[in-house]
Scaffold this active site. Structure first.
Site, PDB file in Angstrom:
ATOM      1  N   HIS A 272       0.855  -1.192   0.000  1.00 34.52           N
ATOM      2  CA  HIS A 272       0.000   0.000   0.000  1.00 34.52           C
ATOM      3  C   HIS A 272       0.884   1.232   0.000  1.00 34.52           C
ATOM      4  O   HIS A 272       1.921   1.267   0.630  1.00 34.52           O
ATOM      5  CB  HIS A 272      -0.918   0.019   1.240  1.00 34.52           C
ATOM      6  N   ASP A 329      -7.872  -5.239  -0.279  1.00 31.03           N
ATOM      7  CA  ASP A 329      -8.339  -6.143  -1.349  1.00 31.03           C
ATOM      8  C   ASP A 329      -7.984  -7.598  -1.110  1.00 31.03           C
ATOM      9  O   ASP A 329      -8.465  -8.474  -1.835  1.00 31.03           O
ATOM     10  CB  ASP A 329      -7.723  -5.688  -2.687  1.00 31.03           C
TER      11      ASP A 329
END
Ligand code: SDX
Length: 393
Positions: A272, A329
């Site tokens: 991320h 996700d």
């Protein structure tokens, strides 16, 4: 540096705006919507209330929430001509492509889109229309690929029940939905509702900064979200886990592949830009995945592979050194799958969740009268040169 231009590809160290909507702390794994911790909202709130919070900046009282929900329900139909538009798409069209097209075309049906001054009451009507019609259009995108008849929304149903009815209902059958599925979906959409200046939100803001209408700005956000490095990752995670399963569960081989610089493969659902310890949403979703599969009595081998992969990766120096942890996700697709959502609809679910955040961010940018977004560059092309006529080339 070149003159006064600071080059920052991907805007890794650039703040594009000031915002009062969402607070992230990437080091501490903190995420708050309008000051409320995501853990409390996921536990106690619901998606429509969170949408109201993000867009209006405060939790609604009972009257405000009932009015908001009631108004949204009464705008859930779309123009009948949109069904004709759907017939133009091939059955194999990806639902994200269908959705972004249908969202963009909303601006041709509603005159307020052409209203350059965007009177507040017109903005509010557009916001209600978007919140109300996107689930209808999302379900239409799914029905286009499944070939099942389009289901008209039912105002007697709640927001998510209505969406699931349009997704899975049949005109020939009574429809019922397990509350476990509705609760799980509600939690997932809350967790996806906003995430400050991510790729798709920045897209919505920059399109809106030209004073393009909100329908077109949201359509641009849907397109940006589709990419596998962004919202498309939830579909790519399941495809990756399925590949590992088909490959005899050889997780180490796939982890080595993700570390191989000559191989473009990345561990989908890992890493991320902001969270450099853990994504707080992934923690909540991982627990929710266990809960939902237990409640529904589903034993999904792909969940076991996901947990094993996480365990191995978190002990691998390559991932630890680069602060690569599961993101939002990584586990969400496992829940969508358990809820019966088709894989190619996973990113559409992300878009449904992110819609209130996109709207809130566009509204904030518009109200603050922010300038049109127009970054500069460092030129590295040819120096000045004269035109060469064809005869001399
Ligand atoms: C979302 O921004 C948001 O908030 C997004 C989001 C939201 O709510 O809106 O949180 C939603 O998009 C989550 C991310 C979903 N995407 C994926 O899961 C795709 C896989 N992840 C990556 O591609 C990547 O981690 C990003 C895109 C998420 C972040 O990329 P960055 O910050 O630009 O980091 P990078 O690509 O520069 O990578 C840094 C290093 C590189 O290695 P080196 O060149 O330093 O040797 O880490 C490596 C990368 O190769 N790396 C990975 C990796 N992610 C980064 N290596 C293997 N597998 C990965 N997943």
């Amino acid at each position: 540096q070149s003159g006064y231009i600071t080059l920052d590809p991907g805007f890794k160290n650039t703040g594009s705006t000031e915002s009062a909507i969402t607070f992230l702390d990437g080091e501490k794994g903190i995420l708050r919507y309008r000051g409320y911790p995501i853990e409390q909202l996921a536990e106690h709130s619901n998606f429509i209330e969170v949408a109201y919070l993000l867009i209006n900046g405060k939790l609604p009282n009972r009257h405000e929430l009932d009015q908001f929900q009631g108004t949204i329900n009464r705008h859930s139909l779309v123009h009948e001509n949109m069904k004709l538009m759907l017939q133009a798409f091939p059955a194999h069209a990806h639902p994200m492509g269908v959705l972004s097209s249908l969202m963009a075309s909303l601006s041709t049906f509603y005159p307020e889109s052409q209203n350059p001054h965007r009177a507040p009451e017109m903005v509010n009507l557009t916001i209600i229309r978007l919140l109300s019609k996107m689930p209808t259009l999302a379900a239409m995108a799914h029905r286009n690929s499944s070939g099942a008849p389009i289901m008209y929304p039912k105002n007697s149903l709640g927001y998510l029940e209505n969406f699931l009815y349009m997704m899975f209902g049949m005109p020939t059958e009574e429809f019922s939905i397990d509350p476990v599925i509705v609760d799980a979906l509600d939690k997932l959409l809350i967790l996806h509702a906003d995430h400050e200046q991510n790729c798709s939100t920045s897209t919505v803001r920059i399109v809106g900064s030209s004073q393009a209408n909100l329908y077109s700005s949201i359509s641009a956000g849907v397109s940006a979200l589709w990419g596998p490095l962004h919202g498309g990752a939830n579909q790519a995670v399941i495809e990756m886990l399925e590949n590992i399963k088909a490959d005899g569960g050889n997780i180490e081989k796939w982890i080595d592949k993700a570390k191989d610089k000559d191989d473009s493969f990345r561990l989908m659902g890992f890493g991320h830009r902001v969270y450099k310890n853990f994504d707080p949403r992934a923690k909540i979703i991982k627990k929710a995945a266990d809960d939902v599969l237990n409640k529904l009595g589903i034993n999904d081998p792909v969940l076991e592979i996901a947990k094993k992969l996480e365990e191995i990766a978190l002990q691998d120096e390559y991932f630890v050194q680069r602060n690569l942890y599961p993101n939002v996700d990584f586990y969400s697709g496992i829940i969508y799958r358990a809820l019966g959502i088709p894989t190619e609809m996973f990113t559409v679910m992300f878009a449904l969740g992110r819609l209130p955040g996109w709207i809130a961010q566009w509204k904030e940018m518009t109200e603050r009268k922010e300038p049109i977004g127009r970054p500069r560059q460092v030129y590295i092309g040819e120096n000045v040169r004269d035109y060469v006529h064809m005869a001399d080339r």
